[in-house]
Write a protein that holds these residues in place. Structure first.
Motif, PDB file in Angstrom:
ATOM      1  N   ASP A   1       0.868  -1.180   0.000  1.00  0.00           N
ATOM      2  CA  ASP A   1       0.000   0.000   0.000  1.00  0.00           C
ATOM      3  C   ASP A   1       0.905   1.231   0.000  1.00  0.00           C
ATOM      4  O   ASP A   1       1.252   1.800   1.048  1.00  0.00           O
ATOM      5  CB  ASP A   1      -0.890  -0.015   1.245  1.00  0.00           C
ATOM      6  CG  ASP A   1      -1.971   1.062   1.197  1.00  0.00           C
ATOM      7  OD1 ASP A   1      -1.791   2.042   0.448  1.00  0.00           O
ATOM      8  OD2 ASP A   1      -2.975   0.922   1.909  1.00  0.00           O
ATOM      9  N   ILE A   2       1.310   1.647  -1.186  1.00  0.00           N
ATOM     10  CA  ILE A   2       2.308   2.702  -1.351  1.00  0.00           C
ATOM     11  C   ILE A   2       1.820   4.033  -0.767  1.00  0.00           C
ATOM     12  O   ILE A   2       2.571   4.740  -0.083  1.00  0.00           O
ATOM     13  CB  ILE A   2       2.660   2.874  -2.840  1.00  0.00           C
ATOM     14  CG1 ILE A   2       3.264   1.582  -3.401  1.00  0.00           C
ATOM     15  CG2 ILE A   2       3.639   4.024  -3.042  1.00  0.00           C
ATOM     16  CD1 ILE A   2       3.449   1.609  -4.905  1.00  0.00           C
ATOM     17  N   GLU A   3       0.569   4.362  -1.023  1.00  0.00           N
ATOM     18  CA  GLU A   3       0.067   5.658  -0.569  1.00  0.00           C
ATOM     19  C   GLU A   3      -0.014   5.729   0.948  1.00  0.00           C
ATOM     20  O   GLU A   3       0.320   6.762   1.545  1.00  0.00           O
ATOM     21  CB  GLU A   3      -1.298   5.940  -1.207  1.00  0.00           C
ATOM     22  CG  GLU A   3      -1.237   6.104  -2.722  1.00  0.00           C
ATOM     23  CD  GLU A   3      -0.124   7.055  -3.156  1.00  0.00           C
ATOM     24  OE1 GLU A   3      -0.003   8.150  -2.568  1.00  0.00           O
ATOM     25  OE2 GLU A   3       0.633   6.696  -4.084  1.00  0.00           O
ATOM     26  N   GLN A   4      -0.429   4.637   1.583  1.00  0.00           N
ATOM     27  CA  GLN A   4      -0.486   4.635   3.043  1.00  0.00           C
ATOM     28  C   GLN A   4       0.912   4.751   3.643  1.00  0.00           C
ATOM     29  O   GLN A   4       1.136   5.474   4.619  1.00  0.00           O
ATOM     30  CB  GLN A   4      -1.170   3.366   3.556  1.00  0.00           C
ATOM     31  CG  GLN A   4      -1.404   3.342   5.063  1.00  0.00           C
ATOM     32  CD  GLN A   4      -2.338   4.459   5.497  1.00  0.00           C
ATOM     33  OE1 GLN A   4      -3.438   4.598   4.979  1.00  0.00           O
ATOM     34  NE2 GLN A   4      -1.896   5.295   6.438  1.00  0.00           N
ATOM     35  N   PHE A   5       1.862   4.045   3.030  1.00  0.00           N
ATOM     36  CA  PHE A   5       3.240   4.111   3.502  1.00  0.00           C
ATOM     37  C   PHE A   5       3.771   5.545   3.406  1.00  0.00           C
ATOM     38  O   PHE A   5       4.346   6.079   4.361  1.00  0.00           O
ATOM     39  CB  PHE A   5       4.117   3.169   2.678  1.00  0.00           C
ATOM     40  CG  PHE A   5       5.593   3.286   2.960  1.00  0.00           C
ATOM     41  CD1 PHE A   5       6.142   2.714   4.097  1.00  0.00           C
ATOM     42  CD2 PHE A   5       6.421   3.991   2.101  1.00  0.00           C
ATOM     43  CE1 PHE A   5       7.506   2.849   4.373  1.00  0.00           C
ATOM     44  CE2 PHE A   5       7.781   4.131   2.357  1.00  0.00           C
ATOM     45  CZ  PHE A   5       8.328   3.555   3.499  1.00  0.00           C
ATOM     46  N   ASN A   6       3.569   6.187   2.247  1.00  0.00           N
ATOM     47  CA  ASN A   6       4.065   7.550   2.064  1.00  0.00           C
ATOM     48  C   ASN A   6       3.367   8.530   3.003  1.00  0.00           C
ATOM     49  O   ASN A   6       4.006   9.444   3.545  1.00  0.00           O
ATOM     50  CB  ASN A   6       3.883   7.983   0.608  1.00  0.00           C
ATOM     51  CG  ASN A   6       4.982   7.461  -0.293  1.00  0.00           C
ATOM     52  OD1 ASN A   6       5.992   8.123  -0.494  1.00  0.00           O
ATOM     53  ND2 ASN A   6       4.800   6.262  -0.822  1.00  0.00           N
ATOM     54  N   ASN A   7       2.078   8.340   3.199  1.00  0.00           N
ATOM     55  CA  ASN A   7       1.325   9.217   4.098  1.00  0.00           C
ATOM     56  C   ASN A   7       1.875   9.131   5.520  1.00  0.00           C
ATOM     57  O   ASN A   7       2.114  10.158   6.180  1.00  0.00           O
ATOM     58  CB  ASN A   7      -0.148   8.818   4.058  1.00  0.00           C
ATOM     59  CG  ASN A   7      -1.024   9.782   4.846  1.00  0.00           C
ATOM     60  OD1 ASN A   7      -0.900  10.993   4.717  1.00  0.00           O
ATOM     61  ND2 ASN A   7      -1.895   9.228   5.672  1.00  0.00           N
TER      62      ASN A   7
END
Length: 553
Positions: free
Chosen positions: A350-356
């Motif tokens: 989950d790339i977006e959750q990681f970056n967030n």
């Protein structure tokens, strides 16, 4: 006398003692790639062998793993003969087939001759002439004592030393147009099928560029990997300094009672390297995310623990984060070409959750970090709150750590990237490399059997898929690392031998994986086994054989 040969479900009649090479010509039209070996009743055979009774034959092409290895061995022998032909036997002190760079081999020539572009062009032209002449590879069996004397006369002293520790009474020697050598594994029948290669000048030696695994008839352009090459060369220099470049030299140390000192020196060297990496990290206070990546069984977990200890000695507070905790729920995991869940592709995270989460931490916010429930296949939150202080630094480990698409929102200056791999610096002898993948496969087999109850047969069966994932998701990004760390220990295969041999012997002869098990057993037979008793508890090799101080299982 006629015999029945079953091939691809079809029964064909051949005269007794017909060679597999002749039979293969009847079936080459059915294969895109060149046939280079054959299974006869599930036993791997070279094509110059003949059929003597009713049997089932399955052909091996240069697309198959065993076929690719055979192609590379054949090309290496052609290269060696061409070098000796062009420079002259008496003028060649030694040819070293050192290490793999991409799909090529890096080789050095110890000689008074100047290895310039002109000489490399002449060597390549000679190779193409040898191939055009379609010379047969001839095989003969001699006693081990005869092999020792033969290679002493040929001034191949690494081979002479290797055979002094051989338990078997016979050795197979290959001859190509008057040039003789020993190779660990099978050969093609003739030089005519070795069409695909290119030589390049590189550093102090040359690169023999060979086809990629994806297409055995296409030679990709050579792309230098300077950082990887630098680490390999540094490791090689250390081996040269210790006078341990080959298995025979390692066996010498073991027999003379020097293994304990060697273990301590090698471990001290790794500790020094980890300390130097920690110093690089703390020297730049903008580093807040340490991104660690590397292929399977590189020792990433132990390395992360040891790096964290070093960082603490500098007053830093490292906080570990496993990228696996950011897996998408299993029902959303992408599928591979065979329709199976592809846990190794970037989209499985989950790339977006990681970056967030990472950006919030970088901005000083308090964040609840997830953990992944592998039994349920879901991400969970259990009150693991983190907030970055001035001396805090995140240590992030996962196969996509070097890929900027994973951490696209994080400022470049906040990331410090580390590539770790077990880059074996030891060779069997001057012409027979130890592939780094073999060292990692043996590590993984031993750990899988000890901690996960996975049989060696199953580890071997899944290895091709693991390797494909590495080629897609790890190796393309290795040169983007700020530093590379070689986790291979020069003594480790002598330790792993004691654990690997029993589980390899446990693979049934009728299994598809038996051929690979037999190859690995032959390989391990070169080593004198060593007890792990003197291996330090924080050693990377403890991650695989057990007894580590760290939680690595």
């Amino acid at each position: 006398m006629s015999i029945n040969v079953i091939i691809n479900g079809e029964t064909k009649v051949y005269e007794e003692n017909t060679s597999l090479l002749e039979i293969s010509k009847d079936f080459q039209k059915d294969y895109q790639e060149d046939i280079i070996l054959a299974f006869v009743d599930n036993k791997l055979r070279e094509l110059f062998k003949t059929v003597t009774k009713d049997c089932t034959v399955r052909f091996v092409t240069t697309k198959d793993s065993a076929g690719r290895k055979t192609y590379k061995r054949g090309m290496t022998l052609v290269l060696l003969k061409a070098i000796h032909d062009e420079i002259g036997n008496l003028n060649v002190e030694k040819v070293l087939v050192e290490y793999s760079i991409g799909s090529g081999y890096y080789c050095e020539i110890k000689s008074d001759a100047i290895l310039d572009e002109a000489l490399i062009e002449r060597i390549e032209a000679r190779m193409r002439k040898i191939i055009a002449d379609d010379i047969p590879f001839q095989k003969r069996s001699i006693t081990t004592d005869e092999a020792i004397e033969l290679f002493k006369n040929y001034r191949m002293y690494d081979k002479e030393k290797l055979f002094r520790y051989r338990r078997v009474s016979k050795a197979n020697i290959y001859k190509l147009g008057g040039f003789e050598d020993y190779f660990y594994g099978y050969m093609p029948p003739r030089t005519g099928m070795l069409q695909y290669f290119k030589l390049y000048k590189y550093d102090d030696g040359l690169i023999m560029q060979l086809p990629s695994d994806e297409d055995p008839r296409v030679v990709p352009p050579f792309e230098p990997r300077h950082k990887l090459f630098g680490v390999l060369k540094e490791s090689n220099r250390w081996g040269n300094t210790m006078k341990i470049e080959t298995v025979g030299a390692l066996n010498d140390v073991i027999c003379k009672g020097g293994i304990n000192d060697l273990i301590l020196v090698q471990e001290a060297l790794q500790e020094k390297k980890i300390g130097e990496i920690a110093e690089q990290i703390v020297a730049n206070r903008t580093n807040k995310f340490i991104m660690i990546s590397g292929p399977s069984s590189s020792g990433k977990t132990t390395f992360s623990h040891r790096l964290s200890i070093e960082l603490r000695t500098h007053g830093m507070n490292p906080l570990p984060i496993a990228l696996d905790n950011y897996f998408v729920d299993r029902m959303n995991t992408p599928l591979d070409a065979e329709g199976n869940p592809n846990f190794e592709c970037l989209e499985a995270i989950d790339i977006e959750q990681f970056n967030n989460d990472m950006m919030k931490l970088l901005n000083g916010e308090r964040v609840e970090l997830p953990s992944y429930n592998f039994k349920l296949g879901k991400r969970e939150y259990k009150g693991n709150y983190q907030q970055l202080g001035e001396d805090d630094i995140l240590v992030i480990e996962g196969i996509h750590g070097l890929n900027d698409k994973l951490s696209h929102s994080l400022p470049k200056e906040s990331k410090f990237k580390i590539y770790i791999s077990a880059l074996t610096q030891l060779n069997i002898d001057e012409h027979n490399r130890i592939p780094t993948t073999d060292g990692r496969l043996i590590r993984r087999m031993v750990r899988d059997a000890r901690t996960r109850g996975i049989a060696a047969k199953d580890t071997i069966a899944m290895w091709a898929s693991v390797r494909r994932g590495e080629e897609e998701n790890i190796f393309p990004f290795q040169e983007e690392a700020d530093v590379m760390f070689n986790s291979a220990l020069i003594y480790e295969l002598a330790i792993l031998k004691l654990y690997a041999e029993p589980i390899l012997f446990g693979i049934d002869r009728e299994c598809t994986e038996y051929v690979e098990a037999k190859r690995l057993l032959k390989f391990l037979d070169y080593f004198i086994g060593v007890s792990p008793e003197e291996v330090p508890r924080n050693s990377i090799i403890r991650e695989f054989v057990g007894g580590s101080y760290f939680k690595v299982d």
